[in-house]
Design a protein around this motif. Structure first.
Motif, PDB file in Angstrom:
ATOM      1  N   ARG A   1       0.675  -1.146   0.050  1.00  0.00           N
ATOM      2  CA  ARG A   1      -0.114  -0.049   0.034  1.00  0.00           C
ATOM      3  C   ARG A   1       0.743   1.413  -0.078  1.00  0.00           C
ATOM      4  N   HIS A   2       2.234   0.976   0.265  1.00  0.00           N
ATOM      5  CA  HIS A   2       3.057   2.369   0.397  1.00  0.00           C
ATOM      6  C   HIS A   2       3.764   2.728  -0.770  1.00  0.00           C
ATOM      7  N   TYR A   3       3.680   2.159  -1.843  1.00  0.00           N
ATOM      8  CA  TYR A   3       4.457   2.372  -2.995  1.00  0.00           C
ATOM      9  C   TYR A   3       4.016   1.855  -4.306  1.00  0.00           C
TER      10      TYR A   3
ATOM     11  N   GLY B   1      -3.212  10.056   5.350  1.00  0.00           N
ATOM     12  CA  GLY B   1      -2.170  11.218   5.249  1.00  0.00           C
ATOM     13  C   GLY B   1      -0.705  10.371   5.391  1.00  0.00           C
ATOM     14  N   HIS B   2      -0.610   9.336   5.950  1.00  0.00           N
ATOM     15  CA  HIS B   2       0.600   8.567   5.572  1.00  0.00           C
ATOM     16  C   HIS B   2       0.663   8.277   4.086  1.00  0.00           C
ATOM     17  N   TYR B   3      -0.418   7.576   3.364  1.00  0.00           N
ATOM     18  CA  TYR B   3      -0.188   6.944   2.074  1.00  0.00           C
ATOM     19  C   TYR B   3      -0.171   8.099   1.206  1.00  0.00           C
TER      20      TYR B   3
ATOM     21  N   ALA C   1       1.271  10.987   1.780  1.00  0.00           N
ATOM     22  CA  ALA C   1       2.695  11.253   1.924  1.00  0.00           C
ATOM     23  C   ALA C   1       3.720  10.448   1.272  1.00  0.00           C
ATOM     24  N   ASP C   2       3.562   9.320   1.464  1.00  0.00           N
ATOM     25  CA  ASP C   2       4.162   8.230   0.803  1.00  0.00           C
ATOM     26  C   ASP C   2       4.278   8.305  -0.966  1.00  0.00           C
ATOM     27  N   SER C   3       3.031   8.613  -1.329  1.00  0.00           N
ATOM     28  CA  SER C   3       2.849   8.606  -2.680  1.00  0.00           C
ATOM     29  C   SER C   3       3.685   9.895  -3.386  1.00  0.00           C
TER      30      SER C   3
HETATM   31 ZN   LIG Z   1       5.080   4.112   4.536  1.00  0.00          ZN
END
Ligand SMILES: [Zn+2]
Length: 324
Positions: A75-77, A144-146, A148-150
């Motif tokens: 889910r992070h990349y 917010g996390h995902y 930011a990662d994107s």
């Molecule tokens: Zn992450």
């Protein structure tokens, strides 16, 4: 004999160093959620400000459960280059279309961040509609996390840690070390949160910007590395009472200069997009009155549950790749 002990020690130090730096880094993820809250309109600001500690602390939950929960990692990349050089222009933006073309297994193998943002967006609309304060806060913190990662260039490539170009460590260098050293001087003022008409396209637009910056992130470090002697490239610092090997301040400053404000730009883009998505979800849910739930307090049972969940993440590891 002495030499081999020394080498062993250095290797373990290096390991500790790379272990500490993951994701945008705790510091940047927390900062992004925190600053996003302050761009919200009056009707949302009170609730988000009241729970700012939760929103910042839980900004890093998706990374904390990264190794413990199956299906979390991807889910992070998104490794766009797997799909060919021009994938950023040819990849279908809608999940169903992409799935029909590449299969769900393949998409999950190489990362789904833009589509997961859409999943989280729907969850946040639902949380606002149900006016469940805990769910609103939890999903807000995590989307917010995902988001930011994107916005991180190295989250859009198969060569995410420079492992294919002899630049191992560049992932943490760019997204943790640089913001930790230089974010104090960044200008984080962003415009007020705005409504997003097409969230799917917005997610892809930001991924595109990140992906197009990715070549410079790798290329410029490679060039700098070629001009720098190894003893100038790294240094040692104390972290949590441990000595860790880090990119030296001098080397970091030079690289940061070569980035010409890119880290700052991507952090700002993250803040703006997080705020815009929070706001859009609230509007799409019919603008529920958040002042009515502003003074919500977590009961003891819920606090216990959150603590237990965190311990579970800490103590469990499922097999997955290192990318985060
Ligand atoms: Zn992450």
């Amino acid at each position: 004999m002495r030499k081999s002990i020394r080498i062993g020690l250095i290797l373990s130090l290096l390991f500790i160093g790379t272990e500490l730096v993951r994701g945008w880094g705790f510091f940047a993820h927390q900062r992004i959620n925190r600053l996003a809250a302050f761009t919200l309109p009056e009707e949302m600001l009170g609730f988000y400000k009241e729970h700012i500690v939760f929103l910042t602390e839980h900004a890093v939950d998706p990374d904390a459960r990264r190794y413990a929960v199956k299906g979390e990692a991807c889910r992070h990349y998104i490794d766009l280059d797997i799909y060919g050089d021009s994938a950023i222009y040819t990849m279908p933006h809608k999940w169903e279309d992409a799935k029909a073309l590449y299969t769900e297994d393949t998409l999950k193998e190489y990362g789904i961040v833009p589509w997961h943002i859409e999943t989280m967006r729907k969850r946040l609309v639902y949380a606002f509609r149900s006016k469940n304060p805990y769910k609103i806060l939890k999903v807000s913190a995590e989307i917010g996390h995902y988001i930011a990662d994107s916005n991180v260039p190295l989250h859009t490539t198969e060569n995410y840690n420079g492992q294919m170009t002899n630049q191992k460590g560049i992932h943490g260098f760019w997204e943790s070390r640089l913001p930790e050293l230089f974010a104090e001087d960044y200008d984080f003022f962003v415009d007020k949160a705005e409504y997003v008409n097409d969230p799917v396209e917005r997610a892809w637009a930001n991924v595109k910007t990140a992906h197009l910056a990715m070549d410079s992130v790798l290329f410029l470090e490679r060039e700098l590395n070629a001009k720098t002697s190894p003893d100038k490239k790294y240094s040692f610092e104390e972290r949590n009472k441990q000595t860790v090997k880090v990119y030296s301040k001098e080397y970091s400053a030079k690289y940061h200069k070569l980035m010409k404000g890119m880290v700052e730009r991507q952090m700002r883009a993250s803040i703006k997009m997080v705020a815009d998505f929070w706001y859009t979800c609230w509007v799409d849910a019919g603008q529920p009155n958040l002042d009515e739930i502003k003074n919500y307090e977590f009961d003891e049972e819920l606090k216990k549950q959150i603590k237990e969940e965190r311990n579970f993440w800490k103590n469990r590891t499922v097999k997955s790749r290192e990318h985060n």
